[in-house]
Design an enzyme around this catalytic site. Structure first.
Site, PDB file in Angstrom:
ATOM      1  N   GLY A  49     -39.258  41.410  32.148  1.00 38.58           N
ATOM      2  CA  GLY A  49     -38.423  40.344  31.636  1.00 38.58           C
ATOM      3  C   GLY A  49     -38.510  40.309  30.125  1.00 38.58           C
ATOM      4  N   GLN A  54     -38.001  36.642  21.811  1.00 42.73           N
ATOM      5  CA  GLN A  54     -38.808  37.854  21.618  1.00 42.73           C
ATOM      6  C   GLN A  54     -38.075  38.917  20.807  1.00 42.73           C
ATOM      7  OE1 GLN A  54     -39.928  38.076  26.039  1.00 42.73           O
ATOM      8  NE2 GLN A  54     -41.712  38.926  25.005  1.00 42.73           N
ATOM      9  N   CYS A 100     -47.295  40.584  28.494  1.00 44.59           N
ATOM     10  CA  CYS A 100     -46.126  40.157  27.720  1.00 44.59           C
ATOM     11  C   CYS A 100     -45.868  41.194  26.630  1.00 44.59           C
ATOM     12  CB  CYS A 100     -46.417  38.795  27.092  1.00 44.59           C
ATOM     13  SG  CYS A 100     -45.050  38.132  26.133  1.00 44.59           S
ATOM     14  N   LEU A 101     -44.599  41.560  26.453  1.00 42.13           N
ATOM     15  CA  LEU A 101     -44.279  42.565  25.422  1.00 42.13           C
ATOM     16  C   LEU A 101     -44.614  42.047  24.025  1.00 42.13           C
ATOM     17  CD1 LEU A 101     -40.879  43.976  26.757  1.00 42.13           C
ATOM     18  CD2 LEU A 101     -43.132  45.051  26.875  1.00 42.13           C
ATOM     19  N   HIS A 142     -42.423  32.661  33.402  1.00 43.11           N
ATOM     20  CA  HIS A 142     -42.942  33.249  32.161  1.00 43.11           C
ATOM     21  C   HIS A 142     -41.837  33.292  31.097  1.00 43.11           C
ATOM     22  CE1 HIS A 142     -45.388  36.511  30.010  1.00 43.11           C
ATOM     23  NE2 HIS A 142     -44.215  36.550  29.396  1.00 43.11           N
ATOM     24  N   GLU A 143     -40.640  33.745  31.503  1.00 44.80           N
ATOM     25  CA  GLU A 143     -39.546  33.876  30.528  1.00 44.80           C
ATOM     26  C   GLU A 143     -39.034  32.503  30.090  1.00 44.80           C
ATOM     27  OE1 GLU A 143     -39.286  36.643  29.199  1.00 44.80           O
ATOM     28  OE2 GLU A 143     -40.405  37.727  30.740  1.00 44.80           O
ATOM     29  N   HIS A 146     -41.020  31.174  27.318  1.00 43.05           N
ATOM     30  CA  HIS A 146     -40.686  31.706  25.985  1.00 43.05           C
ATOM     31  C   HIS A 146     -39.612  30.850  25.305  1.00 43.05           C
ATOM     32  CE1 HIS A 146     -43.071  35.283  25.528  1.00 43.05           C
ATOM     33  NE2 HIS A 146     -42.675  35.813  26.669  1.00 43.05           N
TER      34      HIS A 146
HETATM   35 NI    NI Z   1     -43.526  37.441  27.617  1.00 43.62          NI
END
Ligand code: NI
Length: 181
Positions: A49, A54, A100-101, A142-143, A146
Site C-alpha cells: 500500500g 508518502q 512501511c516504505l 495502516h494507509e 498515513h
Molecule cells: Ni506506511
C-alpha cells in the site's frame, strides 16, 4: 506516469493531516496523475500500500492491494481509495507485523482490527463500500493512518518487537512458525 520519491520518517509531510479531495477534482488530471503515480510507485517498491503523503502530496488518497495473501487474488492491481473512511466491524484488535516504505527495513507488531468496512471514492469518482478482513484490513488501516499523520510506530504497544527486516526474518519468523506447529 512516474515513479515518485518516497518520503521517509522525519519529513513533516508524514505528520500532517491530509486534505480532502474535492468531489469535482477526483477526475481532474492532477488527481488522476497522482493515482497513477501511486500505483506505479507501490509496484516499483513492492509495497502492499502507499498513501499520497508518502509521495509528498498531503491529500486523502491511497492505493493498496486487496486480497494480498489470499488465494483468490493472484496478481491484482492496486485498489484506489479517495477520501476513505473506516469503521471497525470487530472491536477486537489482533497483533500483526507491519512495515512501511517510509520507515525502510523495520518491522514491528501493531494491533489492528481484524475486520473493517471502508467507504470512499474510486478513481472514477464512484462511491464504494467494501468490507476487508485479514491483511487487507490491516493495510487499509495502516494507509488511512498515513492520511492522519500517523505512522505504524505510533500504534505499537511493545517496542521490543521492533526489528530490522533481516533480524525479523532470522529470529521472529522461525519462533512464530514453531509456535504454530
Ligand atoms: Ni506506511
Amino acid at each position: 506516469m512516474a515513479i515518485r520519491k518516497v518520503a521517509r520518517l522525519g519529513h513533516p509531510v508524514l505528520r500532517q493531516v491530509a486534505r480532502l479531495v474535492p468531489a469535482d477534482q477526483i477526475t481532474a488530471p492532477e488527481t488522476q496523475q497522482l493515482v497513477r503515480d501511486l500505483c506505479e510507485t507501490v509496484i516499483e517498491y513492492e509495497g502492499v500500500g502507499l498513501a499520497a503523503p508518502q509521495v509528498f502530496e498531503s491529500r486523502r488518497v491511497f492505493v493498496m492491494y486487496a486480497g494480498v495473501g489470499e488465494e483468490e487474488a493472484d496478481a491484482p492491481s492496486p485498489v484506489v481509495w479517495i477520501n476513505p473512511e473506516i469503521k471497525p466491524l470487530d472491536p477486537e484488535r489482533e497483533q500483526g507485523w507491519e512495515g512501511c516504505l517510509s520507515i525502510p527495513d523495520l518491522r514491528g507488531l501493531v494491533p489492528r482490527h481484524r475486520r473493517i468496512e471502508i467507504r470512499g471514492f474510486d478513481a472514477d469518482g464512484q462511491l464504494r463500500t467494501v468490507q476487508y478482513e485479514g491483511l487487507s484490513a490491516v493495510v487499509a488501516q495502516h494507509e488511512l493512518d498515513h492520511l492522519e499523520g500517523i505512522a505504524f510506530l505510533d500504534r505499537m504497544e511493545d517496542f521490543r518487537t521492533l526489528s530490522f527486516l533481516k533480524e525479523h526474518e532470522r529470529y521472529w519468523l522461525p519462533r512464530e512458525a514453531a509456535d504454530e506447529s
